[in-house]
Design a protein around this motif. Structure first.
Motif, PDB file in Angstrom:
ATOM      1  N   SER A 356       7.737  21.901  10.009  1.00  0.00           N
ATOM      2  CA  SER A 356       6.727  21.049   9.364  1.00  0.00           C
ATOM      3  C   SER A 356       5.393  21.790   9.227  1.00  0.00           C
ATOM      4  CB  SER A 356       6.560  19.726  10.101  1.00  0.00           C
ATOM      5  OG  SER A 356       6.182  19.952  11.424  1.00  0.00           O
ATOM      6  N   ALA A 357       5.066  22.631  10.201  1.00  0.00           N
ATOM      7  CA  ALA A 357       3.814  23.407  10.088  1.00  0.00           C
ATOM      8  C   ALA A 357       3.914  24.371   8.906  1.00  0.00           C
ATOM      9  CB  ALA A 357       3.558  24.169  11.377  1.00  0.00           C
ATOM     10  N   ILE A 358       5.087  24.957   8.715  1.00  0.00           N
ATOM     11  CA  ILE A 358       5.298  25.868   7.580  1.00  0.00           C
ATOM     12  C   ILE A 358       5.188  25.102   6.265  1.00  0.00           C
ATOM     13  CG2 ILE A 358       7.074  27.252   6.393  1.00  0.00           C
ATOM     14  CD1 ILE A 358       6.211  28.882   8.636  1.00  0.00           C
ATOM     15  N   ARG A 359       5.804  23.903   6.225  1.00  0.00           N
ATOM     16  CA  ARG A 359       5.739  23.109   4.991  1.00  0.00           C
ATOM     17  C   ARG A 359       4.301  22.732   4.663  1.00  0.00           C
ATOM     18  NH1 ARG A 359       9.480  19.724   7.217  1.00  0.00           N
ATOM     19  NH2 ARG A 359      11.573  20.529   6.946  1.00  0.00           N
ATOM     20  N   CYS A 432      -5.009   1.250  -7.338  1.00  0.00           N
ATOM     21  CA  CYS A 432      -5.756   0.762  -6.170  1.00  0.00           C
ATOM     22  C   CYS A 432      -5.442   1.670  -4.982  1.00  0.00           C
ATOM     23  CB  CYS A 432      -5.364  -0.672  -5.842  1.00  0.00           C
ATOM     24  SG  CYS A 432      -3.619  -0.819  -5.400  1.00  0.00           S
ATOM     25  N   ARG A 433      -6.067   1.341  -3.847  1.00  0.00           N
ATOM     26  CA  ARG A 433      -5.924   2.205  -2.675  1.00  0.00           C
ATOM     27  C   ARG A 433      -4.467   2.304  -2.202  1.00  0.00           C
ATOM     28  NH1 ARG A 433      -9.205   1.048   2.724  1.00  0.00           N
ATOM     29  NH2 ARG A 433     -10.944   1.253   1.282  1.00  0.00           N
ATOM     30  N   ASP A 434      -3.707   1.192  -2.335  1.00  0.00           N
ATOM     31  CA  ASP A 434      -2.308   1.196  -1.883  1.00  0.00           C
ATOM     32  C   ASP A 434      -1.491   2.304  -2.553  1.00  0.00           C
ATOM     33  OD1 ASP A 434      -2.794  -0.846  -0.186  1.00  0.00           O
ATOM     34  OD2 ASP A 434      -1.885  -2.423  -1.424  1.00  0.00           O
ATOM     35  N   VAL A 435      -1.795   2.567  -3.813  1.00  0.00           N
ATOM     36  CA  VAL A 435      -1.042   3.600  -4.542  1.00  0.00           C
ATOM     37  C   VAL A 435      -1.232   4.954  -3.856  1.00  0.00           C
ATOM     38  CG1 VAL A 435      -0.684   4.763  -6.768  1.00  0.00           C
ATOM     39  CG2 VAL A 435      -1.357   2.342  -6.721  1.00  0.00           C
ATOM     40  N   GLY A 436      -2.501   5.270  -3.526  1.00  0.00           N
ATOM     41  CA  GLY A 436      -2.810   6.531  -2.834  1.00  0.00           C
ATOM     42  C   GLY A 436      -2.162   6.579  -1.464  1.00  0.00           C
ATOM     43  N   THR A 437      -2.218   5.459  -0.754  1.00  0.00           N
ATOM     44  CA  THR A 437      -1.642   5.408   0.595  1.00  0.00           C
ATOM     45  C   THR A 437      -0.143   5.711   0.543  1.00  0.00           C
ATOM     46  OG1 THR A 437      -3.232   3.669   1.080  1.00  0.00           O
ATOM     47  CG2 THR A 437      -1.435   3.945   2.668  1.00  0.00           C
ATOM     48  N   ILE A 438       0.538   5.096  -0.434  1.00  0.00           N
ATOM     49  CA  ILE A 438       1.996   5.320  -0.535  1.00  0.00           C
ATOM     50  C   ILE A 438       2.287   6.776  -0.919  1.00  0.00           C
ATOM     51  CG2 ILE A 438       4.098   4.673  -1.797  1.00  0.00           C
ATOM     52  CD1 ILE A 438       2.913   1.818  -2.012  1.00  0.00           C
ATOM     53  N   LYS A 439       1.521   7.280  -1.880  1.00  0.00           N
ATOM     54  CA  LYS A 439       1.741   8.675  -2.313  1.00  0.00           C
ATOM     55  C   LYS A 439       1.572   9.650  -1.153  1.00  0.00           C
ATOM     56  CE  LYS A 439       0.386  10.681  -6.197  1.00  0.00           C
ATOM     57  NZ  LYS A 439      -0.441  11.001  -7.375  1.00  0.00           N
ATOM     58  N   ASN A 440       0.489   9.429  -0.381  1.00  0.00           N
ATOM     59  CA  ASN A 440       0.231  10.313   0.768  1.00  0.00           C
ATOM     60  C   ASN A 440       1.314  10.209   1.822  1.00  0.00           C
ATOM     61  OD1 ASN A 440      -1.912  12.002   0.524  1.00  0.00           O
ATOM     62  ND2 ASN A 440      -3.414  10.368   0.884  1.00  0.00           N
ATOM     63  N   ALA A 441       1.777   8.965   2.041  1.00  0.00           N
ATOM     64  CA  ALA A 441       2.820   8.751   3.054  1.00  0.00           C
ATOM     65  C   ALA A 441       4.090   9.493   2.641  1.00  0.00           C
ATOM     66  CB  ALA A 441       3.091   7.258   3.217  1.00  0.00           C
ATOM     67  N   ILE A 442       4.400   9.482   1.344  1.00  0.00           N
ATOM     68  CA  ILE A 442       5.608  10.194   0.864  1.00  0.00           C
ATOM     69  C   ILE A 442       5.429  11.697   1.091  1.00  0.00           C
ATOM     70  CG2 ILE A 442       7.007  10.769  -1.169  1.00  0.00           C
ATOM     71  CD1 ILE A 442       6.271   7.959  -2.278  1.00  0.00           C
ATOM     72  N   LYS A 443       4.249  12.201   0.707  1.00  0.00           N
ATOM     73  CA  LYS A 443       3.973  13.647   0.879  1.00  0.00           C
ATOM     74  C   LYS A 443       4.127  14.038   2.359  1.00  0.00           C
ATOM     75  CE  LYS A 443       0.089  15.395   1.867  1.00  0.00           C
ATOM     76  NZ  LYS A 443      -1.374  15.343   1.884  1.00  0.00           N
ATOM     77  N   ASP A 444       3.478  13.234   3.254  1.00  0.00           N
ATOM     78  CA  ASP A 444       3.542  13.568   4.685  1.00  0.00           C
ATOM     79  C   ASP A 444       4.974  13.504   5.209  1.00  0.00           C
ATOM     80  OD1 ASP A 444       0.902  14.147   4.943  1.00  0.00           O
ATOM     81  OD2 ASP A 444       0.301  12.125   5.554  1.00  0.00           O
ATOM     82  N   ALA A 445       5.741  12.504   4.727  1.00  0.00           N
ATOM     83  CA  ALA A 445       7.124  12.363   5.197  1.00  0.00           C
ATOM     84  C   ALA A 445       7.947  13.589   4.799  1.00  0.00           C
ATOM     85  CB  ALA A 445       7.740  11.090   4.622  1.00  0.00           C
ATOM     86  N   ILE A 446       7.663  14.126   3.602  1.00  0.00           N
ATOM     87  CA  ILE A 446       8.395  15.326   3.159  1.00  0.00           C
ATOM     88  C   ILE A 446       7.991  16.521   4.017  1.00  0.00           C
ATOM     89  CG2 ILE A 446       8.695  16.964   1.239  1.00  0.00           C
ATOM     90  CD1 ILE A 446       8.444  14.478  -0.642  1.00  0.00           C
ATOM     91  N   GLU A 448       6.705  16.524   7.006  1.00  0.00           N
ATOM     92  CA  GLU A 448       7.166  16.386   8.395  1.00  0.00           C
ATOM     93  C   GLU A 448       8.695  16.471   8.500  1.00  0.00           C
ATOM     94  OE1 GLU A 448       5.196  16.611  10.834  1.00  0.00           O
ATOM     95  OE2 GLU A 448       3.375  16.451   9.619  1.00  0.00           O
ATOM     96  N   GLY A 449       9.367  16.532   7.371  1.00  0.00           N
ATOM     97  CA  GLY A 449      10.824  16.647   7.396  1.00  0.00           C
ATOM     98  C   GLY A 449      11.520  15.317   7.630  1.00  0.00           C
ATOM     99  N   ILE A 450      10.789  14.193   7.460  1.00  0.00           N
ATOM    100  CA  ILE A 450      11.399  12.868   7.666  1.00  0.00           C
ATOM    101  C   ILE A 450      12.345  12.559   6.500  1.00  0.00           C
ATOM    102  CG2 ILE A 450      10.877  10.364   7.861  1.00  0.00           C
ATOM    103  CD1 ILE A 450       8.174  11.331   9.156  1.00  0.00           C
ATOM    104  N   ILE A 451      11.914  12.940   5.306  1.00  0.00           N
ATOM    105  CA  ILE A 451      12.800  12.794   4.139  1.00  0.00           C
ATOM    106  C   ILE A 451      12.844  14.128   3.386  1.00  0.00           C
ATOM    107  CG2 ILE A 451      12.486  10.295   3.783  1.00  0.00           C
ATOM    108  CD1 ILE A 451      10.426  11.084   1.540  1.00  0.00           C
ATOM    109  N   PRO A 452      13.918  14.395   2.628  1.00  0.00           N
ATOM    110  CA  PRO A 452      13.931  15.623   1.814  1.00  0.00           C
ATOM    111  C   PRO A 452      13.039  15.475   0.581  1.00  0.00           C
ATOM    112  CG  PRO A 452      15.989  14.395   1.533  1.00  0.00           C
ATOM    113  CD  PRO A 452      15.196  13.658   2.567  1.00  0.00           C
ATOM    114  N   ASN A 453      12.715  16.587  -0.036  1.00  0.00           N
ATOM    115  CA  ASN A 453      11.840  16.588  -1.218  1.00  0.00           C
ATOM    116  C   ASN A 453      12.669  16.221  -2.454  1.00  0.00           C
ATOM    117  OD1 ASN A 453       9.763  17.023  -2.995  1.00  0.00           O
ATOM    118  ND2 ASN A 453       9.794  19.267  -2.835  1.00  0.00           N
ATOM    119  N   GLU A 454      13.167  14.948  -2.493  1.00  0.00           N
ATOM    120  CA  GLU A 454      14.044  14.510  -3.581  1.00  0.00           C
ATOM    121  C   GLU A 454      13.709  13.089  -4.009  1.00  0.00           C
ATOM    122  OE1 GLU A 454      17.848  14.888  -1.794  1.00  0.00           O
ATOM    123  OE2 GLU A 454      17.767  17.094  -1.846  1.00  0.00           O
ATOM    124  N   TYR A 455      14.055  12.795  -5.268  1.00  0.00           N
ATOM    125  CA  TYR A 455      13.686  11.516  -5.864  1.00  0.00           C
ATOM    126  C   TYR A 455      14.263  10.317  -5.099  1.00  0.00           C
ATOM    127  CZ  TYR A 455      13.522   7.636  -9.140  1.00  0.00           C
ATOM    128  OH  TYR A 455      13.321   6.412  -9.702  1.00  0.00           O
TER     129      TYR A 455
END
Ligand code: CTP
Length: 478
Positions: A356-359, A432-446, A448-455
């Motif tokens: 995750s640090a490398i990602r 609105c702010r929720d859109v940014g929050t969700i986008k960031n959460a997806i980025k962080d999850a990828i 951190e390796g919680i989900i793969p970088n896929e649709y």
């Protein structure tokens, strides 16, 4: 169509010689071209000096060359530039010989026509004052009144006249002396060097752009530290780039010292220059520790610290670029980014190298990751060779991991697999702010390796995250 080579094959010197004869002026090849031919270096443009009108000579030469040339005339300066019409490559520059007198309190030269000797006298250095005759009776003869050849052999930069006069004609020559010495690996003759120190304040009357042009040429030399040390010794660096001089010195408190960051930075610059000829990556090396003086603290327990110098340094970059008349564009932002991230691979190499640090590093550095790694490796300058070896070994591991993770997750040019539009459409919401929050959460999850970088995975994660925020999918996606 004629190309540049066949254009040059016409033997430009013979053409200039016959044009000069026809209009009744003497002409000489002079300056950098002669120097570079003698030194067997790659030659740039050809300078021709006419004992008479340079403009008229250029006109005659252009007439002889026909359609293949474009000539620009600068009547106010009495010069003309002849270029190849397709490539626009500068081929020959013409100037009338001059005898210039400058009054000390005026910046405007009073230009008078002069002889070849007058013209050679007013040139910057002996190695740049050599001329080759194009007259029929002594075609090809070298006219070297100040022993430029000897100075090339002795590897010396020296002014033809009293250096105080040569530098006051154009104070940029003080920078040029150091630039040529750095590029050619020459030494500046003692009097010529002392005069730089004496006249250093006069650099202030030269435009920032011209000064920076010379500084950039020093930076692009094989061993730029040589030029920076000379600039500092001459007192010029303090005037043109005070932030850099502030890195100088090593303080000691309670027996604990820190390294001299001026010397350290120059070593990093030299190390890096062995691996890249890129001016902006070299600028990143110059500026990577620029905020160390501003962030320096002494702590009784841990000794010297430079906390956050990468953040403060990145913030200093635009101001320095502006003041140095460097471009305020993507080059500046690139340098800023490398300054900001320059500690990250080192920290990684010290700790366990997690995926995750490398990602996260790949995400932040993007396509500049390779340059960042070059900078960080150059930054390892410890005198302790065991320590250097250990760091470099860890770096090999970091590099290997970078390739592995990039192959797997393609984070380098991260494009979120779920867009803001899709988030809004799915939940039937406006920006609105929720859109940014969700986008960031997806980025962080990828990352951190919680989900793969896929649709698919990102879409599912978005639905979960939306639910947490009290959002419900609408329409066909419900
Ligand atoms: N010159 C000078 N004083 C200056 C600039 C130039 O006397 N401040 C003279 C030198 O004789 C120099 C020539 O003009 O050789 C051409 O200048 P320039 O093209 O700037 O330098 P080069 O010597 O050709 O070297 P380079 O191409 O590396 O800049």
């Amino acid at each position: 169509m004629e190309n540049l080579k066949s254009f040059l094959d016409k033997d430009i010197f013979k053409i200039v010689a016959s044009a000069a004869r026809e209009i009744g002026v003497d002409a000489y090849v002079i300056g950098g071209y002669v120097r570079d031919r003698i030194m067997d270096r790659e030659t740039a443009d050809i300078d021709i000096v006419a004992i008479g009108s340079g403009i008229e000579l250029a006109r005659k030469v252009a007439e002889k060359l026909g359609d293949n040339t474009r000539v620009n005339y600068f009547k106010n300066f009495g010069t003309a530039m002849l270029r190849h019409h397709e490539t626009q490559m500068l081929v020959v520059e013409f100037v009338g010989a001059r005898k210039e007198s400058y009054s000390r309190d005026s910046r405007k030269p009073v230009v008078e026509d002069g002889t070849l000797e007058d013209d050679q006298n007013r040139r910057d250095f002996t190695i740049n004052a050599m001329a080759i005759s194009l007259q029929e009776n002594d075609y090809g003869r070298l006219l070297d009144p100040f022993d430029g050849i000897g100075d090339i052999e002795r590897k010396i930069i020296r002014t033809p006249l009293d250096p105080d006069i040569t530098y006051s004609d154009d104070p940029l020559r003080m920078m040029r002396a150091i630039r040529f010495a750095t590029q050619l690996g020459f030494t500046i003759e003692e009097h010529s060097f002392e005069a730089i120190h004496r006249n250093r304040e006069r650099i202030k009357i030269v435009s920032g752009e011209r000064v920076t042009d010379e500084l950039n040429k020093i930076i692009l030399a094989d061993r730029p530290s040589y030029g920076f040390k000379a600039l500092e010794k001459a007192g010029l660096l303090q005037i043109i780039f005070p932030e850099f001089v502030a890195l100088k010195g090593a303080e000691t408190v309670e027996g604990k010292g820190h390294k001299d960051n001026f010397l350290h930075t120059l070593q990093v610059l030299d190390n890096l220059s062995e691996h890249t000829g890129d001016l902006w990556l070299r600028w990143a090396a110059i500026l990577h520790d620029i905020a160390k003086p501003a962030t320096k603290r002494y702590d009784k327990k841990i000794g010297w610290t430079f906390h956050s110098h990468e953040f403060v340094g990145a913030r200093m970059v635009p101001k320095i670029f502006k003041h140095m008349k460097l471009p305020m564009n993507e080059k500046m932002r690139y340098v800023q980014k490398l300054v900001l991230l320059h500690l990250r691979p080192i920290v990684l190499a010290q700790e366990e190298v997690t995926d995750s640090a490398i990602r996260r590093l790949l995400f932040e550095a993007g396509d500049d990751i390779d340059d960042l790694m070059i900078l960080c490796e150059a930054d390892i300058t410890s005198k302790n060779s065991a320590k250097v070896r250990r760091y470099l070994k860890n770096f090999i591991l970091v590099r290997r991991k970078l390739v592995e993770i990039e192959d797997k997750d393609r984070i380098r040019n991260f494009q979120p697999p779920v867009s803001g539009e899709l988030i809004m459409e799915t939940f039937g919401i406006q920006p609105c702010r929720d859109v940014g929050t969700i986008k960031n959460a997806i980025k962080d999850a990828i990352i951190e390796g919680i989900i793969p970088n896929e649709y698919e995975a990102a879409f599912g994660f978005m639905l979960e995250k939306g639910k947490e925020l009290g959002l419900r999918p609408v329409g066909s996606r419900q």
